[in-house]
Design a protein around this motif. Structure first.
Motif, short mmCIF file in Angstrom:
data_model
loop_
_atom_site.label_atom_id
_atom_site.label_comp_id
_atom_site.label_asym_id
_atom_site.label_seq_id
_atom_site.Cartn_x
_atom_site.Cartn_y
_atom_site.Cartn_z
N GLU A 8 3.43 -0.81 6.92
CA GLU A 8 2.11 -1.81 6.68
C GLU A 8 1.07 -0.66 6.84
O GLU A 8 1.02 0.15 7.75
CB GLU A 8 2.11 -2.60 7.95
CG GLU A 8 0.69 -3.31 8.27
CD GLU A 8 0.11 -3.92 7.15
OE1 GLU A 8 -0.38 -3.72 6.31
OE2 GLU A 8 0.87 -5.16 6.83
N ASP A 9 0.02 -0.84 5.83
CA ASP A 9 -0.87 0.01 5.59
C ASP A 9 -2.01 -0.34 6.08
O ASP A 9 -3.15 0.40 6.29
CB ASP A 9 -1.11 0.43 4.12
CG ASP A 9 -1.38 -0.68 3.09
OD1 ASP A 9 -0.82 -1.95 3.53
OD2 ASP A 9 -2.20 -0.51 2.45
N GLU A 10 -2.20 -1.37 6.53
CA GLU A 10 -3.41 -1.79 7.42
C GLU A 10 -3.35 -1.46 8.72
O GLU A 10 -2.44 -1.87 9.54
CB GLU A 10 -3.53 -3.40 7.52
CG GLU A 10 -4.15 -4.03 6.03
CD GLU A 10 -3.96 -5.52 6.34
OE1 GLU A 10 -4.52 -6.27 7.09
OE2 GLU A 10 -3.19 -6.11 4.96
N ASP A 52 5.57 -4.89 4.61
CA ASP A 52 4.41 -5.33 3.77
C ASP A 52 4.73 -5.08 2.46
O ASP A 52 5.33 -4.15 1.90
CB ASP A 52 3.22 -4.45 4.09
CG ASP A 52 1.86 -5.08 3.66
OD1 ASP A 52 1.91 -6.21 3.07
OD2 ASP A 52 0.81 -4.19 3.25
N MET A 54 2.08 -4.92 -0.30
CA MET A 54 1.34 -4.27 -1.16
C MET A 54 1.21 -2.76 -0.32
O MET A 54 0.58 -2.96 0.75
CB MET A 54 0.01 -4.81 -1.10
CG MET A 54 -0.23 -5.85 -2.29
SD MET A 54 0.24 -5.52 -3.75
CE MET A 54 -1.38 -5.02 -4.45
N LYS A 102 0.45 -13.79 5.64
CA LYS A 102 -0.70 -13.41 6.34
C LYS A 102 -1.84 -14.47 6.03
O LYS A 102 -1.82 -14.76 5.01
CB LYS A 102 -1.15 -12.03 5.90
CG LYS A 102 -0.17 -10.87 6.30
CD LYS A 102 -1.05 -9.68 5.42
CE LYS A 102 0.05 -8.39 5.57
NZ LYS A 102 -0.72 -7.12 5.02
CA CA Z 1 -1.13 -3.91 2.44
#
Ligand code: CA
Length: 227
Positions: A8-10, A52, A54, A102
């Protein structure tokens, strides 16, 4: 203890999930990029992946697709954004097991994780129909192996050894464990027998058997599969 990989990039979401999973008693691995997640998934052999869609470098779809192509059947729960209804369909088509939209509640995600982990008990002799690495493609059900598309002859023992090493990829498998699980109660093989079989396997599978890339010797301990 079940090991969960979160890709997950967040950053906030990643840290929040990691803390909550740890509190639930899971061991947590983290990645913020798709390529990084793929690498960890292969090397660390987690019991479940939260993925995730994206992501930088490589999308969650591509990570999922690549893992399934390799024959890695770990449960994958995809995280999709609300507007990406299509993601859910594509995700399931390429082999994800479940998805969560989400924003989601932690309770819901934890419940879904438990369902997936129950379906696939951790490392319990998971049936592994096929696996690919480098130029090698192995079909454990048909006992067929190819290298660069050409058929390669492996013995039944060699299939057993490979299956165990690949199931335990990323960890050391001791010679004693190989003897127990591959040879069982047969005759009285010695650890030397294990070493001889490994040498033969390397000759068949490695580009440079003297400097193996996939079946590594871990000094004083045993063997480890990477790939
Ligand atoms: Ca993302």
């Amino acid at each position: 203890m079940s090991k969960i990989l979160i890709v997950e990039d967040e950053e906030d979401l990643l840290q929040g999930l990691a803390i909550n999973f740890s509190n639930e008693g899971y061991q947590v691995l983290k990645a913020t990029r798709g390529d990084e997640g793929l690498k960890l998934a292969i090397e660390e052999n987690p019991h479940l992946i939260i993925l995730d869609v994206m992501l930088p470098e490589m999308s969650g779809f591509d990570v999922c697709r690549e893992l399934r192509q390799k024959g890695i059947e770990v449960p994958i729960i995809m995280l999709t954004a609300k507007s990406e209804e299509i993601d859910r369909v594509v995700g399931l088509e390429i082999g994800a097991d479940d998805y969560v939209t989400k924003p989601f509640s932690l309770r819901e995600l934890l419940a879904r994780i438990r369902v997936q982990l129950r379906r696939q008990p951790p490392h319990a002799a998971e049936p592994m129909p096929r696996y690919g690495f480098g130029d090698i493609e192995i079909d454990f059900e048909k006992f067929q192996t190819t290298r660069k598309g050409e058929p390669l002859e492996l013995t039944a023992k060699e299939y057993d050894i490979l299956r165990l090493l690949i199931q335990c990829r990323g960890e050391v498998v001791t010679r004693d464990r190989l003897l127990d699980e591959v040879w069982g109660y047969e005759a009285y093989p010695s650890t030397r027998t294990v070493d001889n079989h490994i040498l033969k396997l390397r000759k068949k599978l490695e580009d440079d058997p003297a400097n193996p890339r996939y079946i590594l010797s871990i000094y004083g301990q045993g063997y480890e599969f990477i790939g």
